[in-house]
Design a protein around this motif. Sequence first.
Motif, PDB file in Angstrom:
ATOM      1  N   ALA A 197      52.985  46.691  40.857  1.00  0.00           N
ATOM      2  CA  ALA A 197      51.773  46.481  41.646  1.00  0.00           C
ATOM      3  C   ALA A 197      50.813  47.664  41.541  1.00  0.00           C
ATOM      4  CB  ALA A 197      52.147  46.222  43.101  1.00  0.00           C
ATOM      5  N   ALA A 198      51.338  48.869  41.485  1.00  0.00           N
ATOM      6  CA  ALA A 198      50.494  50.065  41.415  1.00  0.00           C
ATOM      7  C   ALA A 198      49.756  50.177  40.091  1.00  0.00           C
ATOM      8  CB  ALA A 198      51.341  51.317  41.650  1.00  0.00           C
ATOM      9  N   ASN A 199      50.212  49.456  39.085  1.00  0.00           N
ATOM     10  CA  ASN A 199      49.590  49.537  37.752  1.00  0.00           C
ATOM     11  C   ASN A 199      48.567  48.437  37.484  1.00  0.00           C
ATOM     12  OD1 ASN A 199      51.354  51.626  37.416  1.00  0.00           O
ATOM     13  ND2 ASN A 199      52.558  50.685  35.768  1.00  0.00           N
ATOM     14  N   ARG A 200      48.385  47.556  38.437  1.00  0.00           N
ATOM     15  CA  ARG A 200      47.489  46.414  38.197  1.00  0.00           C
ATOM     16  C   ARG A 200      46.034  46.819  38.408  1.00  0.00           C
ATOM     17  NH1 ARG A 200      51.257  42.000  41.453  1.00  0.00           N
ATOM     18  NH2 ARG A 200      53.163  42.484  40.253  1.00  0.00           N
ATOM     19  N   LYS A 201      45.572  47.678  37.521  1.00  0.00           N
ATOM     20  CA  LYS A 201      44.218  48.220  37.579  1.00  0.00           C
ATOM     21  C   LYS A 201      43.564  48.064  36.218  1.00  0.00           C
ATOM     22  CE  LYS A 201      45.694  51.637  41.012  1.00  0.00           C
ATOM     23  NZ  LYS A 201      45.893  53.077  41.320  1.00  0.00           N
ATOM     24  N   LEU A 202      42.325  47.608  36.230  1.00  0.00           N
ATOM     25  CA  LEU A 202      41.617  47.338  34.977  1.00  0.00           C
ATOM     26  C   LEU A 202      40.381  48.218  34.835  1.00  0.00           C
ATOM     27  CD1 LEU A 202      41.627  43.410  34.871  1.00  0.00           C
ATOM     28  CD2 LEU A 202      43.164  44.978  33.653  1.00  0.00           C
ATOM     29  N   VAL A 203      40.250  48.799  33.659  1.00  0.00           N
ATOM     30  CA  VAL A 203      39.009  49.433  33.225  1.00  0.00           C
ATOM     31  C   VAL A 203      38.619  48.715  31.947  1.00  0.00           C
ATOM     32  CG1 VAL A 203      37.892  51.536  32.393  1.00  0.00           C
ATOM     33  CG2 VAL A 203      39.586  51.657  34.226  1.00  0.00           C
ATOM     34  N   THR A 204      37.446  48.077  31.950  1.00  0.00           N
ATOM     35  CA  THR A 204      37.049  47.237  30.823  1.00  0.00           C
ATOM     36  C   THR A 204      35.726  47.701  30.235  1.00  0.00           C
ATOM     37  OG1 THR A 204      35.904  45.651  32.261  1.00  0.00           O
ATOM     38  CG2 THR A 204      38.240  45.266  31.824  1.00  0.00           C
ATOM     39  N   PHE A 205      35.455  47.240  29.039  1.00  0.00           N
ATOM     40  CA  PHE A 205      34.234  47.673  28.360  1.00  0.00           C
ATOM     41  C   PHE A 205      32.991  47.089  29.009  1.00  0.00           C
ATOM     42  CE2 PHE A 205      30.950  47.789  25.127  1.00  0.00           C
ATOM     43  CZ  PHE A 205      31.078  49.084  24.663  1.00  0.00           C
ATOM     44  N   LEU A 240      32.614  58.076  35.456  1.00  0.00           N
ATOM     45  CA  LEU A 240      33.654  57.069  35.229  1.00  0.00           C
ATOM     46  C   LEU A 240      34.968  57.742  34.840  1.00  0.00           C
ATOM     47  CD1 LEU A 240      34.468  54.118  35.070  1.00  0.00           C
ATOM     48  CD2 LEU A 240      33.577  54.036  32.726  1.00  0.00           C
ATOM     49  N   VAL A 241      34.894  58.822  34.063  1.00  0.00           N
ATOM     50  CA  VAL A 241      36.101  59.567  33.695  1.00  0.00           C
ATOM     51  C   VAL A 241      36.824  60.044  34.943  1.00  0.00           C
ATOM     52  CG1 VAL A 241      36.940  61.720  32.674  1.00  0.00           C
ATOM     53  CG2 VAL A 241      35.345  60.281  31.397  1.00  0.00           C
ATOM     54  N   GLU A 242      36.078  60.574  35.888  1.00  0.00           N
ATOM     55  CA  GLU A 242      36.688  61.063  37.128  1.00  0.00           C
ATOM     56  C   GLU A 242      37.300  59.918  37.932  1.00  0.00           C
ATOM     57  OE1 GLU A 242      37.233  64.214  37.987  1.00  0.00           O
ATOM     58  OE2 GLU A 242      36.420  64.641  35.984  1.00  0.00           O
ATOM     59  N   ALA A 247      42.205  57.277  39.773  1.00  0.00           N
ATOM     60  CA  ALA A 247      42.896  56.021  40.089  1.00  0.00           C
ATOM     61  C   ALA A 247      44.247  55.900  39.406  1.00  0.00           C
ATOM     62  CB  ALA A 247      42.017  54.840  39.695  1.00  0.00           C
ATOM     63  N   GLY A 248      44.550  56.816  38.496  1.00  0.00           N
ATOM     64  CA  GLY A 248      45.830  56.741  37.786  1.00  0.00           C
ATOM     65  C   GLY A 248      45.934  55.512  36.898  1.00  0.00           C
ATOM     66  N   VAL A 249      44.842  55.178  36.232  1.00  0.00           N
ATOM     67  CA  VAL A 249      44.802  53.993  35.364  1.00  0.00           C
ATOM     68  C   VAL A 249      45.706  54.195  34.152  1.00  0.00           C
ATOM     69  CG1 VAL A 249      43.289  52.653  33.843  1.00  0.00           C
ATOM     70  CG2 VAL A 249      42.488  53.328  36.120  1.00  0.00           C
TER      71      VAL A 249
END
Length: 308
Positions: A197-205, A240-242, A247-249
């Motif tokens: 659950a903790a990994n369900r994070k999205l960073v998209t283009f 965005l980098v920060e 968020a530990g993506v």
Amino acid sequence: MDAWRLVMRLDISARLVPLLGLVLVLTACTAGPSSAPSGSSVLKVVTTTTVFADIVSNVGGARTGVTSIIPAGVGPEDYEPKPSDSRLLDGADLVVRNGVRLDDFLDKLLASASGGTAAQLRLGDGVPTITVDGEPNPHFWLDPSLVVRYYLPAITAKLSELDPAGAATYAANAKAYGESLAGLDAELMAEVQAIPAANRKLVTFHDAFPYFARHFGFELVGVILANPGQEPSAGELAALVETVRGAGVKAVFSEAQFNPSLARTLAQEAGVTRVVTTLYNDALGPPPADTYVGMMRYNMQQIVEALR
């Protein structure tokens, strides 16, 4: 003698008539059905993207001939129409678009082609939207339940309106396809459970995943390209980098239609080791992502593998 010859000719003719009739019957049976009248020929349907072409084809079946203006692997937001694109619209019975500003390029094409007189269907009409930065997001189809609830009924109704004789066929096709999409949805939901659950994070283009994230339970942490065709400034990228670092993506995702360099730069600066640059959403791709079902399954497999 002449009388005898006349009798013989009459006798031969009498024998030939039944044979001739038999030949005609056999010919009719083996020749197959007669050509379909013009009124029952297939509907010519033109869609803006390959995703919509595949969905419409599953409802229309053999009663429709479906063509996409934009080729596979190319997105619609910044698509530049070619002169040849207007010819695809010539003689079209139906033009299918998403609307909600996804495929506005179509307006210019319709104004310059005879396809401007064709019936039109906007798949996004009536679908509740997610607003991002004050703009409604158009990427409804990345939530399969929205396709079943809104797209399929709209397609079925419009095809049935244009071809009443095929209404039962369209309804049956839509029902069967909807059931297959419901099965796909359940399958994808089960796959998500493999991600902590903790990994369900999205960073998209680009901002294509709000409906996907809401439906499948992901958090959208950030988007690299907030405005299609406009790269982020150095300050925006640094912010965005920060955000990503904080968020530990676990991974950064980009679509195959975009240059992956920005996604890789972001990942490197944020200390993210996994970069996936082969997702598809606005357009279909090569197998196994060459159908809507295949695309959704392929994307989820890559996301799960990167985040588990």
